[in-house]
Design a protein around this motif. Structure first.
Motif, PDB file in Angstrom:
ATOM      1  N   GLU A 272       2.333  -5.047   4.525  1.00  0.00           N
ATOM      2  CA  GLU A 272       3.214  -5.349   3.403  1.00  0.00           C
ATOM      3  C   GLU A 272       3.116  -6.809   2.957  1.00  0.00           C
ATOM      4  O   GLU A 272       4.118  -7.451   2.648  1.00  0.00           O
ATOM      5  CB  GLU A 272       4.669  -4.982   3.752  1.00  0.00           C
ATOM      6  CG  GLU A 272       4.845  -3.506   4.090  1.00  0.00           C
ATOM      7  CD  GLU A 272       6.268  -3.144   4.451  1.00  0.00           C
ATOM      8  OE1 GLU A 272       6.997  -4.023   4.954  1.00  0.00           O
ATOM      9  OE2 GLU A 272       6.650  -1.987   4.227  1.00  0.00           O
TER      10      GLU A 272
ATOM     11  N   GLU B 251      -2.570  -3.856   3.663  1.00  0.00           N
ATOM     12  CA  GLU B 251      -1.608  -3.129   2.826  1.00  0.00           C
ATOM     13  C   GLU B 251      -0.405  -2.688   3.652  1.00  0.00           C
ATOM     14  O   GLU B 251       0.749  -2.847   3.234  1.00  0.00           O
ATOM     15  CB  GLU B 251      -2.280  -1.903   2.202  1.00  0.00           C
ATOM     16  CG  GLU B 251      -3.398  -2.215   1.222  1.00  0.00           C
ATOM     17  CD  GLU B 251      -2.916  -2.281  -0.219  1.00  0.00           C
ATOM     18  OE1 GLU B 251      -1.693  -2.279  -0.431  1.00  0.00           O
ATOM     19  OE2 GLU B 251      -3.780  -2.335  -1.107  1.00  0.00           O
ATOM     20  N   CYS B 252      -0.663  -2.144   4.842  1.00  0.00           N
ATOM     21  CA  CYS B 252       0.420  -1.645   5.686  1.00  0.00           C
ATOM     22  C   CYS B 252       1.276  -2.768   6.265  1.00  0.00           C
ATOM     23  O   CYS B 252       2.427  -2.540   6.640  1.00  0.00           O
ATOM     24  CB  CYS B 252      -0.147  -0.786   6.814  1.00  0.00           C
ATOM     25  SG  CYS B 252      -0.862   0.781   6.253  1.00  0.00           S
TER      26      CYS B 252
ATOM     27  N   ARG C  31      -4.352  -3.432  -5.602  1.00  0.00           N
ATOM     28  CA  ARG C  31      -3.672  -4.718  -5.444  1.00  0.00           C
ATOM     29  C   ARG C  31      -4.617  -5.875  -5.162  1.00  0.00           C
ATOM     30  O   ARG C  31      -4.276  -7.029  -5.391  1.00  0.00           O
ATOM     31  CB  ARG C  31      -2.641  -4.629  -4.305  1.00  0.00           C
ATOM     32  CG  ARG C  31      -1.505  -3.655  -4.583  1.00  0.00           C
ATOM     33  CD  ARG C  31      -0.507  -3.674  -3.428  1.00  0.00           C
ATOM     34  NE  ARG C  31      -0.102  -5.031  -3.162  1.00  0.00           N
ATOM     35  CZ  ARG C  31       0.036  -5.546  -1.934  1.00  0.00           C
ATOM     36  NH1 ARG C  31      -0.241  -4.816  -0.871  1.00  0.00           N
ATOM     37  NH2 ARG C  31       0.430  -6.785  -1.775  1.00  0.00           N
TER      38      ARG C  31
ATOM     39  N   ASN D  78      -6.630  -1.564   4.506  1.00  0.00           N
ATOM     40  CA  ASN D  78      -5.512  -0.694   4.876  1.00  0.00           C
ATOM     41  C   ASN D  78      -4.518  -1.417   5.765  1.00  0.00           C
ATOM     42  O   ASN D  78      -3.295  -1.288   5.595  1.00  0.00           O
ATOM     43  CB  ASN D  78      -6.027   0.554   5.596  1.00  0.00           C
ATOM     44  CG  ASN D  78      -6.603   1.580   4.644  1.00  0.00           C
ATOM     45  OD1 ASN D  78      -6.410   1.507   3.434  1.00  0.00           O
ATOM     46  ND2 ASN D  78      -7.334   2.544   5.189  1.00  0.00           N
TER      47      ASN D  78
ATOM     48  N   SER E 235      -8.395  -0.146  -3.658  1.00  0.00           N
ATOM     49  CA  SER E 235      -7.177  -0.966  -3.670  1.00  0.00           C
ATOM     50  C   SER E 235      -6.868  -1.445  -5.082  1.00  0.00           C
ATOM     51  O   SER E 235      -7.689  -2.117  -5.710  1.00  0.00           O
ATOM     52  CB  SER E 235      -7.338  -2.175  -2.738  1.00  0.00           C
ATOM     53  OG  SER E 235      -6.204  -3.019  -2.814  1.00  0.00           O
TER      54      SER E 235
END
Length: 257
Positions: free
Chosen positions: A44, A41-42, A69, A38, A67
Motif C-alpha cells: 500500500e 502494491e500490497c 499505478r 505485486n 500496473s
C-alpha cells in the motif's frame, strides 16, 4: 504518510542464457518484476516508479500492462544503482515522499511485510535503513561495515579490505531513505571506485558524514534472493513453492549449491 517505491529494472541479465530481459523471466506464475510490483502494491505504498533501460522497451510495455499505478523512468546509461535511482528524480521531486524504498526488479521474493518493516526502520530518526543478512555461502555479497552498533559503510567485494570481508552481515540490497534528505545524498555520490559507477550503497557514508543514524534490518536470506543465473531462478522457484504450500520455514541450507 506518503511513501515511494523506486524499482530498478534496467538490467539486461547477460548470465541468464537468454535474450529475454532478466526481469521478464517467469517463475511461480509471474515475471520477476511482476512479483516485486505485486509486493509493492500490497504494501500500500502511495507511489511506484519503475526505472527501465531505453533499449529494453518490452520491460516498459510489461509494466504498463500489469500496473496502472507505476510510472516509468528511463536510465539512459547503466552507470550504477545510485544513478538508476536518480533516473526517478522527477517522481521524488513531484511527490515529495516522507520515505523512499529502493527495490530490485530481479529480487522477486520481497514481501509486503518486509517492505513495511524497512520503512518503519526510518521512524526512529534514521536517515537510511539497509537490509542485511547472514549468507549460507559466499556469493560475492558486499559487506556491512559496522562501527559498534552503527552501520558505517557498505563495501562491494572488489573494494573491500580483508578485514572488512570478515563481516558476518552482508548487504541484502533493499534500502529505505528518508525522503527529505535522499536527493541531497544521492547527488553527492561519486564514482571513485574500481567500476567507476555511482553506488547507491554510498548513501550510508553520506548519512554518517552528517552525523545521521543508519539502521540495519536483518532479514532471512531467502527474502532478498536476487536472480542473475538460471540456477538462482530455480532457487526462487523452490522458495515460492515452499511458501505456497505453507511448508516449514525455508532455509537456504536445505538447498544443494
Amino acid at each position: 504518510m506518503t511513501d515511494l517505491a523506486v524499482i530498478l529494472a534496467a538490467g539486461e541479465g547477460p548470465h541468464m542464457g537468454s535474450s529475454l530481459p532478466k526481469v521478464m523471466h517467469r517463475v511461480g506464475g509471474n515475471t520477476l518484476l511482476g512479483h516485486v510490483l505485486n509486493a509493492a502494491e500490497c504494501a500500500e505504498l502511495s507511489h511506484l516508479a519503475v526505472v527501465v533501460a531505453p533499449d529494453l522497451p518490452e520491460v516498459g510495455s510489461h509494466v504498463r500492462r500489469i500496473s496502472r499505478r507505476a510510472a516509468l523512468h528511463i536510465q539512459a546509461k547503466p552507470l550504477g544503482t545510485a544513478h538508476a535511482v536518480l533516473a526517478a528524480r522527477s517522481a521524488i521531486e513531484q511527490w515529495q515522499p516522507k520515505r523512499v524504498i529502493v527495490l530490485f526488479g530481479d529480487s522477486p521474493l520481497v514481501t509486503p511485510a518486509t517492505i513495511k518493516r524497512m520503512l518503519r526502520a526510518l521512524d526512529n530518526g534514521s536517515w537510511v535503513a539497509v537490509a542485511g543478512f547472514v549468507p549460507s555461502a559466499e556469493r560475492g555479497y558486499g559487506r556491512l561495515v559496522m562501527d559498534g552498533n552503527e552501520l558505517d559503510a557498505i563495501r562491494e567485494v572488489k573494494d573491500a579490505t580483508s578485514e572488512q570481508m570478515k563481516s558476518r552481515l552482508v548487504n541484502g540490497g533493499l534500502m529505505a531513505l528518508r525522503g527529505d534528505v535522499c536527493m541531497g545524498m544521492l547527488e553527492r555520490i561519486g564514482n571513485r571506485n574500481k567500476a567507476r559507477e555511482y553506488y547507491l550503497t554510498d548513501v550510508v557514508e553520506q548519512a554518517r558524514a552528517r552525523g545521521a543514524r543508519v539502521a540495519v534490518v536483518e532479514l532471512a536470506e531467502a527474502d532478498v534472493l536476487g536472480v542473475n543465473t538460471p540456477a538462482e531462478l530455480e532457487l526462487v522457484a523452490q522458495v515460492l513453492r515452499a511458501r505456497a504450500a505453507k511448508a516449514r520455514p525455508f532455509s537456504m541450507d536445505t538447498i544443494s549449491q
